[in-house]
Design an enzyme around this catalytic site. Structure first.
Site, PDB file in Angstrom:
ATOM      1  CE  LYS A  22     -15.021  -4.085 -20.812  1.00 35.79           C
ATOM      2  NZ  LYS A  22     -14.556  -3.758 -19.448  1.00 35.79           N
ATOM      3  CG  ASN A  23     -11.223  -5.962 -19.012  1.00 35.58           C
ATOM      4  OD1 ASN A  23     -11.889  -4.942 -19.210  1.00 35.58           O
ATOM      5  ND2 ASN A  23     -11.663  -6.966 -18.274  1.00 35.58           N
ATOM      6  NE  ARG A  92     -13.887  -0.066 -10.916  1.00 37.79           N
ATOM      7  CZ  ARG A  92     -13.552   0.264  -9.678  1.00 37.79           C
ATOM      8  NH1 ARG A  92     -14.364   0.987  -8.958  1.00 37.79           N
ATOM      9  NH2 ARG A  92     -12.417  -0.143  -9.151  1.00 37.79           N
ATOM     10  CB  CYS A 116     -19.561  -0.474 -10.461  1.00 37.98           C
ATOM     11  SG  CYS A 116     -18.961  -2.125 -10.420  1.00 37.98           S
ATOM     12  NE  ARG A 121     -15.039  -3.401 -10.092  1.00 37.00           N
ATOM     13  CZ  ARG A 121     -15.059  -3.534 -11.414  1.00 37.00           C
ATOM     14  NH1 ARG A 121     -16.125  -3.195 -12.093  1.00 37.00           N
ATOM     15  NH2 ARG A 121     -14.020  -4.009 -12.058  1.00 37.00           N
ATOM     16  CB  ILE A 123      -9.016   2.129  -5.552  1.00 40.18           C
ATOM     17  CG1 ILE A 123      -9.453   3.380  -4.799  1.00 40.18           C
ATOM     18  CG2 ILE A 123      -9.854   1.915  -6.784  1.00 40.18           C
ATOM     19  CD1 ILE A 123      -8.976   4.634  -5.492  1.00 40.18           C
ATOM     20  CG  ASP A 124      -8.231  -1.572  -0.254  1.00 40.11           C
ATOM     21  OD1 ASP A 124      -9.005  -1.799  -1.221  1.00 40.11           O
ATOM     22  OD2 ASP A 124      -7.819  -2.468   0.492  1.00 40.11           O
ATOM     23  CG  LEU A 125      -5.741  -4.214  -2.636  1.00 40.21           C
ATOM     24  CD1 LEU A 125      -6.145  -5.454  -3.410  1.00 40.21           C
ATOM     25  CD2 LEU A 125      -4.873  -4.612  -1.428  1.00 40.21           C
ATOM     26  CG  ASP A 305     -14.991 -10.017 -16.214  1.00 43.33           C
ATOM     27  OD1 ASP A 305     -15.580  -9.700 -15.168  1.00 43.33           O
ATOM     28  OD2 ASP A 305     -14.075  -9.331 -16.711  1.00 43.33           O
ATOM     29  NE  ARG A 397     -19.015  -0.250 -18.820  1.00 41.88           N
ATOM     30  CZ  ARG A 397     -18.735  -1.165 -17.896  1.00 41.88           C
ATOM     31  NH1 ARG A 397     -19.684  -1.825 -17.288  1.00 41.88           N
ATOM     32  NH2 ARG A 397     -17.491  -1.397 -17.544  1.00 41.88           N
TER      33      ARG A 397
HETATM   34  C1  UD1 Z   1     -10.545  -6.197 -13.655  1.00 34.26           C
HETATM   35  C2  UD1 Z   1     -11.392  -6.254 -14.914  1.00 34.26           C
HETATM   36  C3  UD1 Z   1     -12.769  -6.808 -14.610  1.00 34.26           C
HETATM   37  C4  UD1 Z   1     -12.665  -8.163 -13.903  1.00 34.26           C
HETATM   38  C5  UD1 Z   1     -11.740  -8.073 -12.696  1.00 34.26           C
HETATM   39  C6  UD1 Z   1     -11.482  -9.418 -12.050  1.00 34.26           C
HETATM   40  C7  UD1 Z   1     -10.513  -4.375 -16.177  1.00 34.26           C
HETATM   41  C8  UD1 Z   1     -10.776  -3.045 -16.762  1.00 34.26           C
HETATM   42  N1  UD1 Z   1     -11.512  -4.918 -15.430  1.00 34.26           N
HETATM   43  O1  UD1 Z   1     -11.215  -5.315 -12.755  1.00 34.26           O
HETATM   44  O2  UD1 Z   1     -13.482  -6.966 -15.846  1.00 34.26           O
HETATM   45  O3  UD1 Z   1     -13.951  -8.562 -13.469  1.00 34.26           O
HETATM   46  O4  UD1 Z   1     -10.460  -7.508 -13.081  1.00 34.26           O
HETATM   47  O5  UD1 Z   1     -10.952 -10.303 -12.956  1.00 34.26           O
HETATM   48  O6  UD1 Z   1      -9.479  -4.974 -16.386  1.00 34.26           O
HETATM   49  N2  UD1 Z   1     -10.022  -5.148  -4.662  1.00 34.26           N
HETATM   50  C9  UD1 Z   1      -9.825  -4.564  -3.425  1.00 34.26           C
HETATM   51  N3  UD1 Z   1      -9.059  -3.434  -3.369  1.00 34.26           N
HETATM   52  C10 UD1 Z   1      -8.483  -2.879  -4.468  1.00 34.26           C
HETATM   53  C11 UD1 Z   1      -8.699  -3.490  -5.726  1.00 34.26           C
HETATM   54  C12 UD1 Z   1      -9.475  -4.631  -5.787  1.00 34.26           C
HETATM   55  O7  UD1 Z   1     -10.343  -5.046  -2.413  1.00 34.26           O
HETATM   56  O8  UD1 Z   1      -7.789  -1.870  -4.337  1.00 34.26           O
HETATM   57  C13 UD1 Z   1     -10.864  -6.377  -4.748  1.00 34.26           C
HETATM   58  C14 UD1 Z   1     -12.140  -6.132  -5.555  1.00 34.26           C
HETATM   59  O9  UD1 Z   1     -13.162  -5.610  -4.765  1.00 34.26           O
HETATM   60  C15 UD1 Z   1     -12.460  -7.504  -6.076  1.00 34.26           C
HETATM   61  C16 UD1 Z   1     -11.079  -8.123  -6.292  1.00 34.26           C
HETATM   62  O10 UD1 Z   1     -10.160  -7.349  -5.513  1.00 34.26           O
HETATM   63  O11 UD1 Z   1     -13.111  -8.255  -5.083  1.00 34.26           O
HETATM   64  C17 UD1 Z   1     -10.638  -8.145  -7.743  1.00 34.26           C
HETATM   65  O12 UD1 Z   1     -10.573  -6.838  -8.232  1.00 34.26           O
HETATM   66  P1  UD1 Z   1      -9.518  -6.410  -9.359  1.00 34.26           P
HETATM   67  O13 UD1 Z   1      -8.688  -7.582  -9.740  1.00 34.26           O
HETATM   68  O14 UD1 Z   1      -8.828  -5.187  -8.890  1.00 34.26           O
HETATM   69  O15 UD1 Z   1     -10.487  -6.044 -10.545  1.00 34.26           O
HETATM   70  P2  UD1 Z   1     -10.450  -4.761 -11.453  1.00 34.26           P
HETATM   71  O16 UD1 Z   1      -9.052  -4.419 -11.812  1.00 34.26           O
HETATM   72  O17 UD1 Z   1     -11.330  -3.718 -10.870  1.00 34.26           O
END
Ligand code: UD1
Length: 420
Positions: A22-23, A92, A116, A121, A123-125, A305, A397
Protein backbone atom coordinates in the site's frame (compact mmCIF):
# COMPACT_ATOMS: atom_id res chain seq x y z
CA UNK A 1 -21.08 -2.21 10.11
CA UNK A 2 -19.00 -5.34 9.87
CA UNK A 3 -17.31 -7.33 12.59
CA UNK A 4 -14.67 -10.02 12.59
CA UNK A 5 -15.41 -13.17 14.60
CA UNK A 6 -12.44 -15.28 15.61
CA UNK A 7 -12.31 -18.63 17.36
CA UNK A 8 -8.88 -18.70 18.92
CA UNK A 9 -6.50 -21.56 19.47
CA UNK A 10 -5.70 -22.87 15.99
CA UNK A 11 -2.11 -23.39 14.81
CA UNK A 12 -1.31 -21.82 11.43
CA UNK A 13 0.00 -23.69 8.41
CA UNK A 14 0.18 -23.32 4.65
CA UNK A 15 1.38 -20.61 2.31
CA UNK A 16 0.26 -17.21 1.14
CA UNK A 17 1.24 -14.75 -1.59
CA UNK A 18 2.09 -11.32 -0.16
CA UNK A 19 0.13 -8.43 -1.62
CA UNK A 20 1.64 -5.32 -3.29
CA UNK A 21 2.62 -2.64 -0.76
CA UNK A 22 0.00 0.00 0.00
CA UNK A 23 2.69 2.47 1.04
CA UNK A 24 4.52 1.96 -2.27
CA UNK A 25 1.37 2.23 -4.37
CA UNK A 26 0.12 5.50 -2.88
CA UNK A 27 3.08 7.76 -3.81
CA UNK A 28 3.53 5.92 -7.12
CA UNK A 29 -0.08 6.64 -8.08
CA UNK A 30 0.42 10.29 -7.16
CA UNK A 31 3.66 10.34 -9.19
CA UNK A 32 1.89 9.12 -12.35
CA UNK A 33 0.71 12.64 -13.05
CA UNK A 34 4.31 13.77 -13.62
CA UNK A 35 4.16 11.83 -16.89
CA UNK A 36 1.89 13.06 -19.64
CA UNK A 37 1.21 9.77 -21.34
CA UNK A 38 0.14 6.25 -20.33
CA UNK A 39 1.37 4.75 -17.09
CA UNK A 40 0.64 1.08 -16.51
CA UNK A 41 0.91 -0.30 -12.99
CA UNK A 42 0.72 -4.06 -12.48
CA UNK A 43 -0.46 -6.04 -9.45
CA UNK A 44 -2.35 -3.13 -7.95
CA UNK A 45 -3.97 -4.19 -4.69
CA UNK A 46 -7.33 -2.46 -4.27
CA UNK A 47 -6.81 -1.03 -0.78
CA UNK A 48 -9.43 1.63 0.00
CA UNK A 49 -6.79 4.42 -0.04
CA UNK A 50 -5.56 3.16 -3.43
CA UNK A 51 -9.09 3.44 -4.82
CA UNK A 52 -9.33 7.01 -3.45
CA UNK A 53 -6.01 7.90 -5.13
CA UNK A 54 -7.39 6.68 -8.48
CA UNK A 55 -10.46 8.84 -7.90
CA UNK A 56 -8.23 11.85 -7.22
CA UNK A 57 -6.38 11.21 -10.51
CA UNK A 58 -9.73 10.89 -12.30
CA UNK A 59 -10.97 14.16 -10.80
CA UNK A 60 -7.80 15.87 -12.11
CA UNK A 61 -8.68 14.73 -15.66
CA UNK A 62 -6.73 11.45 -15.94
CA UNK A 63 -8.25 8.39 -17.61
CA UNK A 64 -8.39 5.34 -15.33
CA UNK A 65 -8.86 1.82 -16.67
CA UNK A 66 -8.64 -1.44 -14.76
CA UNK A 67 -7.70 -4.70 -16.47
CA UNK A 68 -7.78 -7.27 -13.67
CA UNK A 69 -5.17 -6.02 -11.23
CA UNK A 70 -3.44 -3.89 -13.87
CA UNK A 71 -4.19 -0.20 -13.77
CA UNK A 72 -3.81 1.92 -16.90
CA UNK A 73 -3.61 5.64 -16.20
CA UNK A 74 -3.80 8.04 -19.11
CA UNK A 75 -2.42 11.27 -17.71
CA UNK A 76 -2.35 13.14 -21.05
CA UNK A 77 -5.67 14.90 -20.32
CA UNK A 78 -4.86 15.98 -16.75
CA UNK A 79 -6.07 19.56 -16.50
CA UNK A 80 -6.29 20.61 -12.87
CA UNK A 81 -3.92 21.21 -9.98
CA UNK A 82 -6.66 21.37 -7.35
CA UNK A 83 -7.34 18.28 -5.25
CA UNK A 84 -10.97 18.32 -4.17
CA UNK A 85 -11.76 18.46 -0.45
CA UNK A 86 -13.96 15.37 -0.58
CA UNK A 87 -10.79 13.31 -1.14
CA UNK A 88 -8.42 15.06 1.26
CA UNK A 89 -10.84 14.33 4.08
CA UNK A 90 -10.90 10.63 3.22
CA UNK A 91 -7.31 9.87 2.35
CA UNK A 92 -4.29 11.36 4.10
CA UNK A 93 -2.02 10.43 1.23
CA UNK A 94 -3.75 13.07 -0.92
CA UNK A 95 -0.84 15.15 0.43
CA UNK A 96 1.41 13.13 -1.93
CA UNK A 97 -0.22 15.01 -4.81
CA UNK A 98 1.60 18.25 -3.86
CA UNK A 99 4.99 17.34 -5.36
CA UNK A 100 3.70 15.70 -8.57
CA UNK A 101 1.24 18.55 -9.27
CA UNK A 102 3.99 21.12 -8.84
CA UNK A 103 6.14 19.10 -11.28
CA UNK A 104 3.36 18.86 -13.85
CA UNK A 105 1.58 22.23 -13.52
CA UNK A 106 3.94 24.42 -11.49
CA UNK A 107 1.12 24.78 -8.98
CA UNK A 108 -0.90 22.74 -6.51
CA UNK A 109 -3.78 23.24 -4.11
CA UNK A 110 -4.55 20.58 -1.52
CA UNK A 111 -6.60 20.87 1.67
CA UNK A 112 -4.62 20.48 4.88
CA UNK A 113 -4.82 16.84 6.01
CA UNK A 114 -6.17 16.58 9.55
CA UNK A 115 -4.65 14.65 12.44
CA UNK A 116 -5.40 10.97 12.56
CA UNK A 117 -6.02 8.10 14.92
CA UNK A 118 -2.34 7.46 15.62
CA UNK A 119 -1.58 11.06 16.55
CA UNK A 120 -1.07 14.53 15.27
CA UNK A 121 0.63 14.18 11.86
CA UNK A 122 2.15 17.50 10.84
CA UNK A 123 3.40 18.27 7.33
CA UNK A 124 5.83 21.04 8.27
CA UNK A 125 8.77 19.08 6.82
CA UNK A 126 7.04 18.78 3.43
CA UNK A 127 6.41 22.54 3.42
CA UNK A 128 9.88 23.48 4.63
CA UNK A 129 11.49 21.25 1.98
CA UNK A 130 9.44 22.73 -0.85
CA UNK A 131 10.14 26.26 0.39
CA UNK A 132 13.87 25.48 0.33
CA UNK A 133 13.42 24.93 -3.41
CA UNK A 134 11.76 28.32 -3.79
CA UNK A 135 8.14 27.14 -3.90
CA UNK A 136 5.89 29.91 -2.60
CA UNK A 137 3.48 28.44 -0.11
CA UNK A 138 0.46 30.02 1.52
CA UNK A 139 -1.65 28.25 4.09
CA UNK A 140 -5.11 29.82 4.20
CA UNK A 141 -8.52 28.61 5.36
CA UNK A 142 -7.31 25.02 5.67
CA UNK A 143 -5.74 24.92 2.19
CA UNK A 144 -2.13 24.73 1.08
CA UNK A 145 -1.49 26.80 -2.03
CA UNK A 146 1.82 26.05 -3.73
CA UNK A 147 3.27 28.16 -6.50
CA UNK A 148 6.32 26.47 -7.94
CA UNK A 149 6.60 28.44 -11.14
CA UNK A 150 9.88 29.94 -9.92
CA UNK A 151 11.05 26.77 -8.26
CA UNK A 152 14.80 26.10 -8.37
CA UNK A 153 16.89 23.00 -7.79
CA UNK A 154 19.00 23.08 -4.64
CA UNK A 155 19.56 21.44 -1.29
CA UNK A 156 16.97 20.23 1.19
CA UNK A 157 18.03 19.24 4.70
CA UNK A 158 15.26 17.33 6.47
CA UNK A 159 15.20 17.76 10.26
CA UNK A 160 13.80 14.22 10.49
CA UNK A 161 13.81 11.46 7.83
CA UNK A 162 10.08 11.74 7.08
CA UNK A 163 8.86 9.22 4.51
CA UNK A 164 6.14 11.46 3.07
CA UNK A 165 8.30 14.60 2.97
CA UNK A 166 11.13 12.73 1.21
CA UNK A 167 8.66 11.38 -1.38
CA UNK A 168 6.97 14.72 -1.98
CA UNK A 169 10.26 16.58 -2.43
CA UNK A 170 11.64 13.86 -4.76
CA UNK A 171 8.53 14.11 -6.95
CA UNK A 172 8.47 17.92 -6.91
CA UNK A 173 12.04 18.22 -8.15
CA UNK A 174 12.39 15.63 -10.95
CA UNK A 175 11.83 18.20 -13.69
CA UNK A 176 13.85 21.08 -12.27
CA UNK A 177 16.86 22.30 -14.19
CA UNK A 178 20.03 21.21 -12.35
CA UNK A 179 20.61 18.97 -9.35
CA UNK A 180 18.56 18.74 -6.18
CA UNK A 181 19.93 16.93 -3.13
CA UNK A 182 17.84 15.76 -0.19
CA UNK A 183 19.91 15.23 2.97
CA UNK A 184 18.70 13.11 5.90
CA UNK A 185 16.13 11.54 3.61
CA UNK A 186 14.05 8.56 4.73
CA UNK A 187 15.52 5.19 3.66
CA UNK A 188 12.40 3.01 3.51
CA UNK A 189 12.10 0.38 0.72
CA UNK A 190 9.04 2.27 -0.55
CA UNK A 191 11.33 5.24 -1.29
CA UNK A 192 13.66 3.03 -3.32
CA UNK A 193 10.58 1.78 -5.15
CA UNK A 194 9.43 5.32 -5.87
CA UNK A 195 12.89 6.13 -7.22
CA UNK A 196 12.74 3.06 -9.50
CA UNK A 197 9.27 4.05 -10.68
CA UNK A 198 10.30 7.67 -11.39
CA UNK A 199 13.36 6.44 -13.29
CA UNK A 200 11.13 4.11 -15.33
CA UNK A 201 9.41 7.33 -16.52
CA UNK A 202 12.76 8.77 -17.60
CA UNK A 203 13.60 10.69 -14.42
CA UNK A 204 17.12 10.66 -13.00
CA UNK A 205 16.99 9.92 -9.28
CA UNK A 206 19.73 8.14 -7.34
CA UNK A 207 20.69 7.43 -3.74
CA UNK A 208 17.30 6.21 -2.47
CA UNK A 209 17.87 3.71 0.33
CA UNK A 210 20.67 5.92 1.70
CA UNK A 211 20.19 9.19 3.56
CA UNK A 212 21.20 11.33 0.57
CA UNK A 213 19.03 11.38 -2.53
CA UNK A 214 20.21 13.15 -5.68
CA UNK A 215 17.77 14.25 -8.36
CA UNK A 216 19.10 15.42 -11.71
CA UNK A 217 16.30 17.28 -13.43
CA UNK A 218 15.05 16.13 -16.84
CA UNK A 219 13.17 18.14 -19.50
CA UNK A 220 10.51 15.56 -20.23
CA UNK A 221 9.17 12.25 -18.98
CA UNK A 222 7.89 9.09 -20.67
CA UNK A 223 5.08 6.64 -20.13
CA UNK A 224 5.93 3.67 -17.95
CA UNK A 225 5.02 0.11 -17.07
CA UNK A 226 5.82 -0.81 -13.49
CA UNK A 227 5.22 -3.44 -10.79
CA UNK A 228 5.66 -2.11 -7.21
CA UNK A 229 7.20 -4.05 -4.30
CA UNK A 230 5.34 -6.32 -1.87
CA UNK A 231 3.92 -5.20 1.44
CA UNK A 232 6.50 -5.78 4.19
CA UNK A 233 4.00 -4.80 6.90
CA UNK A 234 1.40 -7.34 5.75
CA UNK A 235 4.14 -9.99 5.55
CA UNK A 236 5.41 -8.99 9.00
CA UNK A 237 1.90 -9.16 10.49
CA UNK A 238 1.47 -12.78 9.34
CA UNK A 239 4.99 -13.70 10.51
CA UNK A 240 4.03 -12.48 13.99
CA UNK A 241 0.68 -14.31 13.74
CA UNK A 242 2.49 -17.61 13.21
CA UNK A 243 5.00 -16.84 15.97
CA UNK A 244 2.06 -16.36 18.36
CA UNK A 245 -0.21 -19.21 17.25
CA UNK A 246 2.46 -21.80 16.57
CA UNK A 247 2.71 -23.69 13.30
CA UNK A 248 4.61 -23.44 10.05
CA UNK A 249 3.77 -20.93 7.28
CA UNK A 250 5.42 -19.75 4.07
CA UNK A 251 5.01 -16.21 2.77
CA UNK A 252 5.75 -16.04 -0.94
CA UNK A 253 6.92 -12.82 -2.53
CA UNK A 254 8.21 -11.56 0.84
CA UNK A 255 11.51 -9.71 0.96
CA UNK A 256 13.84 -10.83 3.74
CA UNK A 257 15.83 -7.60 3.71
CA UNK A 258 12.73 -5.43 4.07
CA UNK A 259 11.74 -7.39 7.20
CA UNK A 260 15.23 -7.74 8.71
CA UNK A 261 14.44 -5.73 11.87
CA UNK A 262 11.48 -8.01 12.62
CA UNK A 263 13.43 -11.19 11.77
CA UNK A 264 16.20 -10.14 14.19
CA UNK A 265 13.62 -9.72 16.98
CA UNK A 266 11.76 -12.96 16.22
CA UNK A 267 15.06 -14.84 16.25
CA UNK A 268 15.31 -13.93 19.96
CA UNK A 269 12.01 -15.62 20.79
CA UNK A 270 12.68 -19.22 19.83
CA UNK A 271 10.77 -18.86 16.57
CA UNK A 272 12.67 -20.11 13.51
CA UNK A 273 12.74 -18.02 10.34
CA UNK A 274 14.05 -19.55 7.13
CA UNK A 275 14.48 -17.42 4.01
CA UNK A 276 14.83 -18.91 0.53
CA UNK A 277 14.68 -16.61 -2.47
CA UNK A 278 11.51 -14.56 -2.05
CA UNK A 279 9.92 -16.94 0.46
CA UNK A 280 10.00 -16.46 4.21
CA UNK A 281 9.09 -19.51 6.28
CA UNK A 282 8.14 -19.12 9.94
CA UNK A 283 8.20 -22.14 12.25
CA UNK A 284 6.97 -21.77 15.81
CA UNK A 285 6.75 -24.76 18.15
CA UNK A 286 6.49 -23.41 21.68
CA UNK A 287 5.21 -20.35 23.52
CA UNK A 288 7.64 -17.59 22.44
CA UNK A 289 10.15 -15.94 24.78
CA UNK A 290 9.65 -12.19 25.40
CA UNK A 291 11.78 -9.69 23.51
CA UNK A 292 13.40 -7.51 26.18
CA UNK A 293 13.11 -4.23 24.25
CA UNK A 294 11.54 -3.15 20.99
CA UNK A 295 11.82 0.49 20.03
CA UNK A 296 10.38 1.85 16.82
CA UNK A 297 12.68 3.79 14.51
CA UNK A 298 12.74 4.94 10.89
CA UNK A 299 13.90 2.18 8.48
CA UNK A 300 16.06 0.11 8.87
CA UNK A 301 14.95 0.21 12.51
CA UNK A 302 11.90 -1.61 13.84
CA UNK A 303 8.82 -0.29 11.97
CA UNK A 304 6.15 1.58 13.89
CA UNK A 305 3.62 -0.10 11.59
CA UNK A 306 4.43 -3.47 13.23
CA UNK A 307 4.60 -2.13 16.79
CA UNK A 308 1.02 -3.01 17.81
CA UNK A 309 1.31 -6.51 16.36
CA UNK A 310 4.59 -7.29 18.18
CA UNK A 311 3.11 -5.75 21.34
CA UNK A 312 0.18 -8.18 21.04
CA UNK A 313 2.74 -11.00 20.73
CA UNK A 314 4.53 -9.86 23.92
CA UNK A 315 1.29 -10.15 25.91
CA UNK A 316 1.42 -13.96 25.58
CA UNK A 317 5.22 -14.37 25.59
CA UNK A 318 7.31 -15.77 28.45
CA UNK A 319 8.79 -12.86 30.45
CA UNK A 320 8.71 -9.08 30.45
CA UNK A 321 9.06 -6.79 27.48
CA UNK A 322 9.44 -3.07 26.93
CA UNK A 323 7.97 -1.48 23.80
CA UNK A 324 8.96 2.12 23.04
CA UNK A 325 7.05 4.06 20.38
CA UNK A 326 9.22 6.87 19.01
CA UNK A 327 7.25 7.93 15.93
CA UNK A 328 3.57 8.40 16.71
CA UNK A 329 2.30 9.56 20.10
CA UNK A 330 -1.10 7.81 20.06
CA UNK A 331 -0.08 4.34 19.05
CA UNK A 332 -0.96 2.49 22.24
CA UNK A 333 -4.74 2.55 21.90
CA UNK A 334 -4.70 -1.22 21.46
CA UNK A 335 -3.60 -1.64 25.08
CA UNK A 336 -7.06 -0.98 26.61
CA UNK A 337 -8.56 -3.63 24.39
CA UNK A 338 -5.78 -6.15 25.04
CA UNK A 339 -6.30 -5.60 28.77
CA UNK A 340 -9.94 -6.62 28.32
CA UNK A 341 -8.59 -9.87 26.90
CA UNK A 342 -6.45 -10.51 30.00
CA UNK A 343 -3.16 -8.87 28.97
CA UNK A 344 -0.95 -7.21 31.59
CA UNK A 345 0.40 -3.95 30.16
CA UNK A 346 1.40 -0.67 31.84
CA UNK A 347 1.85 2.51 29.79
CA UNK A 348 4.33 5.23 30.78
CA UNK A 349 4.46 8.03 28.22
CA UNK A 350 5.82 6.44 25.07
CA UNK A 351 6.67 3.15 26.78
CA UNK A 352 4.62 0.01 27.31
CA UNK A 353 5.79 -2.54 29.87
CA UNK A 354 4.31 -5.95 29.16
CA UNK A 355 4.28 -8.91 31.50
CA UNK A 356 3.51 -11.94 29.39
CA UNK A 357 0.54 -14.04 30.55
CA UNK A 358 0.03 -17.70 29.68
CA UNK A 359 -3.40 -17.07 28.22
CA UNK A 360 -5.60 -14.36 26.68
CA UNK A 361 -9.38 -14.72 26.72
CA UNK A 362 -11.71 -13.92 23.84
CA UNK A 363 -13.68 -10.67 24.28
CA UNK A 364 -15.58 -8.08 22.33
CA UNK A 365 -13.08 -5.38 21.31
CA UNK A 366 -12.95 -2.36 19.01
CA UNK A 367 -10.28 -1.55 16.40
CA UNK A 368 -9.41 2.12 16.64
CA UNK A 369 -6.78 2.29 13.90
CA UNK A 370 -5.31 0.15 11.14
CA UNK A 371 -2.34 -1.55 12.78
CA UNK A 372 -3.99 -1.65 16.22
CA UNK A 373 -6.86 -3.52 14.59
CA UNK A 374 -4.40 -6.01 13.10
CA UNK A 375 -2.83 -6.47 16.55
CA UNK A 376 -6.26 -7.31 17.98
CA UNK A 377 -6.82 -9.91 15.25
CA UNK A 378 -3.55 -11.57 16.25
CA UNK A 379 -4.59 -11.53 19.92
CA UNK A 380 -7.95 -13.07 18.94
CA UNK A 381 -6.17 -15.88 17.09
CA UNK A 382 -4.41 -17.07 20.27
CA UNK A 383 -7.11 -16.23 22.80
CA UNK A 384 -9.23 -18.89 24.43
CA UNK A 385 -12.79 -18.76 23.09
CA UNK A 386 -14.37 -16.21 20.77
CA UNK A 387 -13.23 -12.66 19.98
CA UNK A 388 -15.37 -10.09 18.18
CA UNK A 389 -13.63 -7.11 16.57
CA UNK A 390 -15.69 -4.06 15.71
CA UNK A 391 -14.84 -1.22 13.31
CA UNK A 392 -13.10 -3.52 10.86
CA UNK A 393 -12.95 -0.75 8.23
CA UNK A 394 -9.76 0.48 9.92
CA UNK A 395 -8.09 -2.90 9.25
CA UNK A 396 -9.36 -2.96 5.66
CA UNK A 397 -7.27 0.15 4.89
CA UNK A 398 -4.09 -1.95 5.01
CA UNK A 399 -5.12 -5.59 4.51
CA UNK A 400 -7.11 -6.58 1.42
CA UNK A 401 -9.02 -9.27 3.33
CA UNK A 402 -7.33 -10.23 6.57
CA UNK A 403 -9.88 -12.98 7.23
CA UNK A 404 -9.38 -14.63 3.83
CA UNK A 405 -5.60 -14.56 4.27
CA UNK A 406 -5.77 -16.05 7.75
CA UNK A 407 -8.37 -18.67 6.75
CA UNK A 408 -5.94 -19.82 4.06
CA UNK A 409 -3.43 -20.33 6.87
CA UNK A 410 -5.89 -22.40 8.89
CA UNK A 411 -7.34 -19.81 11.28
CA UNK A 412 -11.03 -19.74 12.21
CA UNK A 413 -12.09 -16.21 11.41
CA UNK A 414 -15.04 -14.79 9.53
CA UNK A 415 -16.60 -11.43 8.72
CA UNK A 416 -20.26 -10.78 9.47
CA UNK A 417 -22.57 -7.86 9.46
CA UNK A 418 -22.82 -6.70 13.09
CA UNK A 419 -26.63 -7.10 12.94
CA UNK A 420 -26.50 -10.79 12.00
C1 UD1 B 1 4.58 6.77 6.37
C2 UD1 B 1 3.68 5.56 6.21
C3 UD1 B 1 3.14 5.11 7.55
C4 UD1 B 1 4.28 4.88 8.55
C5 UD1 B 1 5.20 6.09 8.61
C6 UD1 B 1 6.42 5.86 9.47
C7 UD1 B 1 2.76 5.93 4.00
C8 UD1 B 1 1.56 6.20 3.19
N1 UD1 B 1 2.60 5.92 5.34
O1 UD1 B 1 3.76 7.81 6.92
O2 UD1 B 1 2.41 3.89 7.36
O3 UD1 B 1 3.73 4.64 9.83
O4 UD1 B 1 5.64 6.46 7.28
O5 UD1 B 1 7.14 4.78 9.02
O6 UD1 B 1 3.83 5.68 3.49
N2 UD1 B 1 6.62 14.41 10.83
C9 UD1 B 1 6.71 15.75 11.15
N3 UD1 B 1 6.53 16.66 10.14
C10 UD1 B 1 6.30 16.29 8.85
C11 UD1 B 1 6.21 14.91 8.54
C12 UD1 B 1 6.38 13.99 9.56
O7 UD1 B 1 6.91 16.11 12.31
O8 UD1 B 1 6.17 17.17 7.99
C13 UD1 B 1 6.80 13.40 11.91
C14 UD1 B 1 5.52 12.60 12.15
O9 UD1 B 1 4.65 13.25 13.03
C15 UD1 B 1 6.04 11.31 12.71
C16 UD1 B 1 7.37 11.13 11.98
O10 UD1 B 1 7.73 12.42 11.47
O11 UD1 B 1 6.33 11.46 14.08
C17 UD1 B 1 7.32 10.12 10.85
O12 UD1 B 1 6.39 10.54 9.89
P1 UD1 B 1 6.58 10.20 8.34
O13 UD1 B 1 7.83 9.43 8.13
O14 UD1 B 1 6.40 11.46 7.58
O15 UD1 B 1 5.34 9.26 8.09
P2 UD1 B 1 4.29 9.33 6.92
O16 UD1 B 1 4.97 9.62 5.64
O17 UD1 B 1 3.14 10.17 7.34
Amino acid sequence: MENLYIKGGRELSGSLEVVTAKNALLPILAGCIISNSNVIIHKVARFSDVIYMTKILESLGCGIKWDGDTLVIDTSCANSYVVKDEFTKKVRSSIFMLGPLISRFGRARVAYPGGCNIGNRPIDLHIKGLKALNVKIEERHGYIYCDGRNMKSGEVHLDFPSVGATENIMMASVMLKGTTTIYNSAREPEIVDLQDFLNSMGCKVSGAGTSTIVINGVDSTLGSEYTPIKDRIVAGTYMIACAMCGGDICLNGANKEHNQALITKLNQTGVRIKCRGDTIEVVSKTRPKSISIIDTQPYPGFPTDLQNQILAMQTISRGTSLVVENLFESRFKIVNELTRMGASVTIKDRMAIINGVSKLYGASVVASDLRGGAGLVLAGLVAEGYTTIEDVYHIDRGYLSIEEDLCKLGAEIKRCNSET
